[in-house]
Design a protein around this motif. Sequence first.
Motif, mmCIF file in Angstrom:
data_model
loop_
_atom_site.group_PDB
_atom_site.id
_atom_site.type_symbol
_atom_site.label_atom_id
_atom_site.label_comp_id
_atom_site.label_asym_id
_atom_site.label_seq_id
_atom_site.Cartn_x
_atom_site.Cartn_y
_atom_site.Cartn_z
ATOM 1 N N PRO B 2 -20.038 -6.160 11.692
ATOM 2 C CA PRO B 2 -19.199 -5.628 10.615
ATOM 3 C C PRO B 2 -17.865 -5.139 11.165
ATOM 4 N N GLU B 3 -16.804 -5.276 10.348
ATOM 5 C CA GLU B 3 -15.504 -4.831 10.796
ATOM 6 C C GLU B 3 -14.709 -4.242 9.636
ATOM 7 N N VAL B 4 -13.706 -3.480 10.000
ATOM 8 C CA VAL B 4 -12.796 -2.908 9.016
ATOM 9 C C VAL B 4 -11.727 -3.953 8.693
ATOM 10 N N THR B 5 -11.448 -4.129 7.419
ATOM 11 C CA THR B 5 -10.396 -5.081 7.036
ATOM 12 C C THR B 5 -9.272 -4.342 6.325
ATOM 13 N N GLN B 6 -8.069 -4.890 6.435
ATOM 14 C CA GLN B 6 -6.910 -4.283 5.802
ATOM 15 C C GLN B 6 -6.051 -5.361 5.156
ATOM 16 N N THR B 7 -5.492 -5.012 3.999
ATOM 17 C CA THR B 7 -4.544 -5.901 3.326
ATOM 18 C C THR B 7 -3.380 -5.084 2.773
ATOM 19 N N PRO B 8 -2.172 -5.666 2.721
ATOM 20 C CA PRO B 8 -1.831 -6.936 3.347
ATOM 21 C C PRO B 8 -1.650 -6.776 4.853
ATOM 22 N N SER B 9 -1.434 -7.860 5.556
ATOM 23 C CA SER B 9 -1.190 -7.752 6.997
ATOM 24 C C SER B 9 0.256 -7.327 7.253
ATOM 25 N N HIS B 10 1.144 -7.702 6.336
ATOM 26 C CA HIS B 10 2.550 -7.325 6.474
ATOM 27 C C HIS B 10 3.116 -7.070 5.079
ATOM 28 N N GLN B 11 3.802 -5.954 4.939
ATOM 29 C CA GLN B 11 4.416 -5.601 3.659
ATOM 30 C C GLN B 11 5.867 -5.214 3.908
ATOM 31 N N VAL B 12 6.741 -5.846 3.170
ATOM 32 C CA VAL B 12 8.160 -5.503 3.232
ATOM 33 C C VAL B 12 8.540 -4.865 1.905
ATOM 34 N N THR B 13 9.184 -3.710 1.953
ATOM 35 C CA THR B 13 9.542 -3.020 0.727
ATOM 36 C C THR B 13 10.911 -2.374 0.873
ATOM 37 N N GLN B 14 11.512 -2.083 -0.252
ATOM 38 C CA GLN B 14 12.816 -1.422 -0.208
ATOM 39 C C GLN B 14 12.626 0.087 -0.241
ATOM 40 N N MET B 15 13.550 0.767 0.401
ATOM 41 C CA MET B 15 13.542 2.228 0.423
ATOM 42 C C MET B 15 13.409 2.772 -1.000
ATOM 43 N N GLY B 16 12.553 3.769 -1.169
ATOM 44 C CA GLY B 16 12.355 4.376 -2.474
ATOM 45 C C GLY B 16 11.234 3.770 -3.289
ATOM 46 N N GLN B 17 10.737 2.614 -2.860
ATOM 47 C CA GLN B 17 9.643 1.965 -3.577
ATOM 48 C C GLN B 17 8.301 2.562 -3.155
ATOM 49 N N GLU B 18 7.335 2.411 -4.036
ATOM 50 C CA GLU B 18 5.967 2.841 -3.746
ATOM 51 C C GLU B 18 5.201 1.686 -3.113
ATOM 52 N N VAL B 19 4.387 2.003 -2.130
ATOM 53 C CA VAL B 19 3.510 0.982 -1.544
ATOM 54 C C VAL B 19 2.080 1.505 -1.499
ATOM 55 N N ILE B 20 1.153 0.603 -1.624
ATOM 56 C CA ILE B 20 -0.264 0.923 -1.482
ATOM 57 C C ILE B 20 -0.843 0.002 -0.420
#
Lengths: 112, 113
Positions: B2-20
Amino acid sequence: SQQGEEDPQALSIQEGENATMNCSYKTSINNLQWYRQNSGRGLVHLILIRSNEREKHSGRLRVTLDTSKKSSSLLITASRAADTASYFCATESSSNTGKLIFGQGTTLQVKP
Amino acid sequence: EPEVTQTPSHQVTQMGQEVILRCVPISNHLYFYWYRQILGQKVEFLVSFYNNEISEKSEIFDDQFSVERPDGSNFTLKIRSTKLEDSAMYFCASSGEDGAGQYFGPGTRLTVT
């Protein structure tokens, strides 16, 4: 100095040689864990040693812990080119929240 | 294994935006963590989470950050209004009651422009 400092910062050896990395810390701990990180990738858990243990082995890895000196060492025997990576020690404090404090790491290069 | 998974692998966002950033911990683990690593620096603790509550958070984890376990499998990190200095690799980790240590996911590289 900071919690979880590794020494040396960089190490270059030939394949087949042993590599020893050291880690020092300042506060009391529950355990100390060693991780490997290949460039730009995730952290791979190598071994955990508890505060009441002095030595632990896993394959070609040997970890020691000296709580009186607040230090640990990681020995990789018979190194391989694939062992080339950064190695980090991380201490879990006795606060029981699981927080790990990482050192800056040792960059190991194993030349074929 | 078993392993820990994460998504996305790469996220590009603009300053001031919300990311999850999303993580799926190892299924029988009960303790969850977020860490970050700014390029060339050491891994820094952000927050630990157990029993639907934050156990500990660092100074970095200010009001712009929040964590949630929305269902039985996901664990998320939200940054409400991203700053340039939030650019980093974010790692999720989990651990079980066996005391065998924390297991990390592959990370999400967040780039804030």
